[in-house]
Design a protein around this motif. Structure first.
Motif, PDB file in Angstrom:
ATOM      1  N   THR A 109       0.835  -1.414  -0.052  1.00 23.82           N
ATOM      2  CA  THR A 109       0.073  -0.073  -0.144  1.00 23.82           C
ATOM      3  C   THR A 109       0.840   1.206   0.035  1.00 23.82           C
ATOM      4  OG1 THR A 109       0.011   0.195   2.617  1.00 23.82           O
ATOM      5  CG2 THR A 109      -1.852  -1.036   1.170  1.00 23.82           C
ATOM      6  N   ASN A 110       0.014   2.447  -0.112  1.00 17.94           N
ATOM      7  CA  ASN A 110       0.712   3.645  -0.208  1.00 17.94           C
ATOM      8  C   ASN A 110       0.843   4.231   1.055  1.00 17.94           C
ATOM      9  OD1 ASN A 110       2.235   5.965  -0.804  1.00 17.94           O
ATOM     10  ND2 ASN A 110       0.704   6.740  -2.243  1.00 17.94           N
ATOM     11  N   GLY A 111       1.461   3.838   2.342  1.00 18.51           N
ATOM     12  CA  GLY A 111       1.376   4.445   3.452  1.00 18.51           C
ATOM     13  C   GLY A 111       1.298   3.454   4.585  1.00 18.51           C
ATOM     14  N   SER A 112       0.958   2.367   4.371  1.00 16.50           N
ATOM     15  CA  SER A 112       0.753   1.427   5.561  1.00 16.50           C
ATOM     16  C   SER A 112       1.323  -0.066   5.292  1.00 16.50           C
ATOM     17  CB  SER A 112      -0.945   1.294   5.713  1.00 16.50           C
ATOM     18  OG  SER A 112      -1.264   2.389   6.267  1.00 16.50           O
ATOM     19  N   GLY A 113       2.254  -0.309   4.564  1.00 16.84           N
ATOM     20  CA  GLY A 113       2.850  -1.265   4.265  1.00 16.84           C
ATOM     21  C   GLY A 113       1.964  -2.633   3.683  1.00 16.84           C
ATOM     22  N   VAL A 114       2.205  -3.779   4.035  1.00 15.18           N
ATOM     23  CA  VAL A 114       1.639  -4.742   3.478  1.00 15.18           C
ATOM     24  C   VAL A 114       0.242  -5.552   4.265  1.00 15.18           C
ATOM     25  CG1 VAL A 114       1.928  -7.234   2.882  1.00 15.18           C
ATOM     26  CG2 VAL A 114       3.761  -5.638   2.436  1.00 15.18           C
ATOM     27  N   PHE A 115      -0.565  -5.656   3.588  1.00 16.39           N
ATOM     28  CA  PHE A 115      -1.917  -6.479   4.202  1.00 16.39           C
ATOM     29  C   PHE A 115      -2.136  -7.653   3.643  1.00 16.39           C
ATOM     30  CE2 PHE A 115      -2.405  -1.846   5.293  1.00 16.39           C
ATOM     31  CZ  PHE A 115      -3.202  -2.112   6.469  1.00 16.39           C
ATOM     32  N   LYS A 116      -2.726  -8.555   4.268  1.00 15.61           N
ATOM     33  CA  LYS A 116      -2.944  -9.826   3.829  1.00 15.61           C
ATOM     34  C   LYS A 116      -4.522 -10.340   4.103  1.00 15.61           C
ATOM     35  CE  LYS A 116      -1.477 -14.743   5.102  1.00 15.61           C
ATOM     36  NZ  LYS A 116      -0.287 -15.553   5.878  1.00 15.61           N
ATOM     37  N   SER A 117      -5.105 -11.234   3.130  1.00 14.75           N
ATOM     38  CA  SER A 117      -6.327 -11.709   3.392  1.00 14.75           C
ATOM     39  C   SER A 117      -6.251 -13.132   3.163  1.00 14.75           C
ATOM     40  CB  SER A 117      -7.169 -10.869   2.270  1.00 14.75           C
ATOM     41  OG  SER A 117      -8.682 -11.660   2.267  1.00 14.75           O
ATOM     42  N   THR A 118      -7.088 -13.738   3.702  1.00 18.96           N
ATOM     43  CA  THR A 118      -7.016 -15.174   3.703  1.00 18.96           C
ATOM     44  C   THR A 118      -8.369 -15.700   3.436  1.00 18.96           C
ATOM     45  OG1 THR A 118      -7.591 -15.611   6.162  1.00 18.96           O
ATOM     46  CG2 THR A 118      -5.090 -15.819   5.364  1.00 18.96           C
ATOM     47  N   ASN A 119      -9.313 -14.744   2.878  1.00 20.14           N
ATOM     48  CA  ASN A 119     -10.942 -14.864   2.762  1.00 20.14           C
ATOM     49  C   ASN A 119     -11.242 -14.224   1.464  1.00 20.14           C
ATOM     50  OD1 ASN A 119     -11.031 -12.592   3.912  1.00 20.14           O
ATOM     51  ND2 ASN A 119     -12.199 -12.965   5.484  1.00 20.14           N
ATOM     52  N   GLY A 120     -10.388 -14.269   0.522  1.00 15.52           N
ATOM     53  CA  GLY A 120     -10.586 -13.685  -0.770  1.00 15.52           C
ATOM     54  C   GLY A 120     -11.290 -12.324  -0.817  1.00 15.52           C
ATOM     55  N   GLY A 121     -10.529 -11.341   0.297  1.00 15.68           N
ATOM     56  CA  GLY A 121     -10.595 -10.044   0.217  1.00 15.68           C
ATOM     57  C   GLY A 121     -11.685  -9.754   1.374  1.00 15.68           C
ATOM     58  N   ALA A 122     -12.357 -10.501   1.907  1.00 13.20           N
ATOM     59  CA  ALA A 122     -13.626 -10.011   2.617  1.00 13.20           C
ATOM     60  C   ALA A 122     -12.973  -9.321   3.763  1.00 13.20           C
ATOM     61  CB  ALA A 122     -14.271 -11.184   3.125  1.00 13.20           C
ATOM     62  N   SER A 123     -11.740  -9.695   4.573  1.00 11.83           N
ATOM     63  CA  SER A 123     -11.260  -8.753   5.395  1.00 11.83           C
ATOM     64  C   SER A 123      -9.566  -8.952   5.257  1.00 11.83           C
ATOM     65  CB  SER A 123     -11.585  -9.521   6.854  1.00 11.83           C
ATOM     66  OG  SER A 123     -11.012 -10.744   7.058  1.00 11.83           O
ATOM     67  N   TRP A 124      -9.030  -7.891   5.950  1.00 14.46           N
ATOM     68  CA  TRP A 124      -7.426  -7.722   5.722  1.00 14.46           C
ATOM     69  C   TRP A 124      -6.899  -7.271   7.158  1.00 14.46           C
ATOM     70  CZ3 TRP A 124      -5.228  -8.056   0.681  1.00 14.46           C
ATOM     71  CH2 TRP A 124      -6.114  -8.040  -0.223  1.00 14.46           C
ATOM     72  N   SER A 125      -5.712  -7.729   7.130  1.00 14.81           N
ATOM     73  CA  SER A 125      -4.772  -7.388   8.210  1.00 14.81           C
ATOM     74  C   SER A 125      -3.368  -7.058   8.032  1.00 14.81           C
ATOM     75  CB  SER A 125      -4.719  -8.750   9.395  1.00 14.81           C
ATOM     76  OG  SER A 125      -4.116 -10.023   8.745  1.00 14.81           O
ATOM     77  N   ALA A 126      -2.966  -6.254   8.609  1.00  8.59           N
ATOM     78  CA  ALA A 126      -1.439  -5.850   8.241  1.00  8.59           C
ATOM     79  C   ALA A 126      -0.260  -6.736   8.705  1.00  8.59           C
ATOM     80  CB  ALA A 126      -1.078  -4.372   9.138  1.00  8.59           C
ATOM     81  N   VAL A 127       0.612  -7.010   7.997  1.00  8.93           N
ATOM     82  CA  VAL A 127       1.566  -7.885   7.992  1.00  8.93           C
ATOM     83  C   VAL A 127       2.926  -7.194   7.873  1.00  8.93           C
ATOM     84  CG1 VAL A 127       0.222 -10.069   7.913  1.00  8.93           C
ATOM     85  CG2 VAL A 127       0.985  -8.668   5.724  1.00  8.93           C
ATOM     86  N   ASN A 128       3.326  -6.418   8.813  1.00  9.31           N
ATOM     87  CA  ASN A 128       4.482  -5.470   8.818  1.00  9.31           C
ATOM     88  C   ASN A 128       5.658  -5.887   9.562  1.00  9.31           C
ATOM     89  OD1 ASN A 128       3.251  -4.027   6.468  1.00  9.31           O
ATOM     90  ND2 ASN A 128       2.319  -3.010   8.058  1.00  9.31           N
ATOM     91  N   THR A 129       5.677  -6.760  10.324  1.00  8.10           N
ATOM     92  CA  THR A 129       6.786  -7.113  11.436  1.00  8.10           C
ATOM     93  C   THR A 129       8.277  -7.362  10.739  1.00  8.10           C
ATOM     94  OG1 THR A 129       5.280  -8.468  12.963  1.00  8.10           O
ATOM     95  CG2 THR A 129       7.708  -8.483  13.150  1.00  8.10           C
ATOM     96  N   GLY A 130       8.994  -6.245  11.082  1.00  7.69           N
ATOM     97  CA  GLY A 130      10.369  -6.312  10.477  1.00  7.69           C
ATOM     98  C   GLY A 130      10.638  -5.639   9.210  1.00  7.69           C
ATOM     99  N   LEU A 131       9.375  -5.173   8.653  1.00  9.44           N
ATOM    100  CA  LEU A 131       9.426  -4.162   7.517  1.00  9.44           C
ATOM    101  C   LEU A 131       9.500  -2.523   8.074  1.00  9.44           C
ATOM    102  CD1 LEU A 131       8.772  -4.844   4.539  1.00  9.44           C
ATOM    103  CD2 LEU A 131       6.546  -4.149   4.743  1.00  9.44           C
TER     104      LEU A 131
END
Length: 275
Positions: free
Chosen positions: A1-23
């Motif tokens: 993203t432009n400002g918040s790092g990487v997000f991950k979805s495990t349900n086809g995009g219905a919900s997202w969570s930030a995954v930025n540890t170490g980034l």
């Protein structure tokens, strides 16, 4: 993203969570790539570094040794040699790693425009690469990036923002430019404009449906367009997509198109529901 790092979805995009540890420099992530042999291994290109995760983005480590220009615009992996990957940068050209990102070296001989915005690997001959640049059109390497040659015959707009190779016929390529879509059927030697019905010509993203390679999607500042005839004609996909936000990226699964936008997040479309 432009400002918040990487997000991950495990349900086809219905919900997202930030995954930025170490980034540590995760504000602007320009590119992501997945190891073709191990889907838990990912690479992220940011404004300032390349980072690697070996645990599905749970944590990241910076891998910048030799990357003298770390403004990474695009990443590409070698499908036959997963430890080999390429980074296209803003002003530094292309860098190659043959060690899974542990170290990098510049591979730019012959590349006269070094702001690289698109980079693809030929799936049938992975030592063949294509790079799209901001002002120099398309460059091709047949030796894993050691040497490059301009491949611009028929390409009337030199700002190339997207490239795609037809996996079923790798001599067929598409280039998304600031002047629409161009197609080559001879490995980039010649290009022809394919813009019938494409009412927005600033193409930011381009993908080929792997199950039906004559079906293409392009993202523009206004809309997503679809072609079912190899780019000969295009129609706009209107439903649900906010036209105020530019489409910056596209991704396909077996039945779904995802569009990443500038300012309005991710949109999802199921082709079974029509246009």
């Amino acid at each position: 993203t432009n400002g918040s790092g990487v997000f991950k979805s495990t349900n086809g995009g219905a919900s997202w969570s930030a995954v930025n540890t170490g980034l540590t420099d995760h504000a602007v992530v320009q590119a992501l790539a997945i190891d073709p042999s191990a889907s838990t291994t990912l690479y992220a290109g940011t404004v300032g570094r390349v980072a690697k995760s070996t645990n599905s983005a749970t944590s990241w480590e910076v891998i910048n040794t030799g990357l003298t220009n770390a403004f990474v615009q695009v990443l590409a992996t070698d499908p036959s040699a997963p430890m080999t990957l390429y980074a296209g940068t803003e002003g530094g050209g292309v860098f190659q790693s043959t060690s899974g990102g542990v170290s990098w070296s510049a591979v730019n001989t012959g590349m006269t425009s070094t702001l690289v915005q698109a980079l693809v690997v030929d799936p049938s001959v992975p030592t063949t690469l294509y790079a799209g640049t901001q002002s120099g059109g398309v460059f091709k390497s047949i030796d894993g990036g050691v040497n490059w040659s301009a491949m611009n015959t028929g390409l009337t707009n030199m700002r190339v923002e997207a490239l795609a190779v037809d996996f079923s016929a790798p001599t067929t390529l598409y280039a998304g430019t600031n002047g629409g879509v161009f197609k080559s059927i001879d490995s980039g030697a010649n290009w022809i404009a394919m813009n019938t019905g494409l009412t927005s010509l600033s193409v930011r993203a381009l993908v080929i449906d792997p199950s039906t390679p004559t079906t293409l999607y392009v993202g523009t500042p206004l809309r997503v367009f679809k072609s079912t005839d190899g780019g000969a004609s295009w129609s706009v996909l209107r439903t649900g997509l906010n036209p105020r936000f530019a489409v910056k990226s596209l991704a396909l699964t077996a039945s779904t198109v995802y569009a990443g936008t500038s300012g309005s997040g991710v949109f999802k479309r199921d082709p079974r529901y029509g246009d």
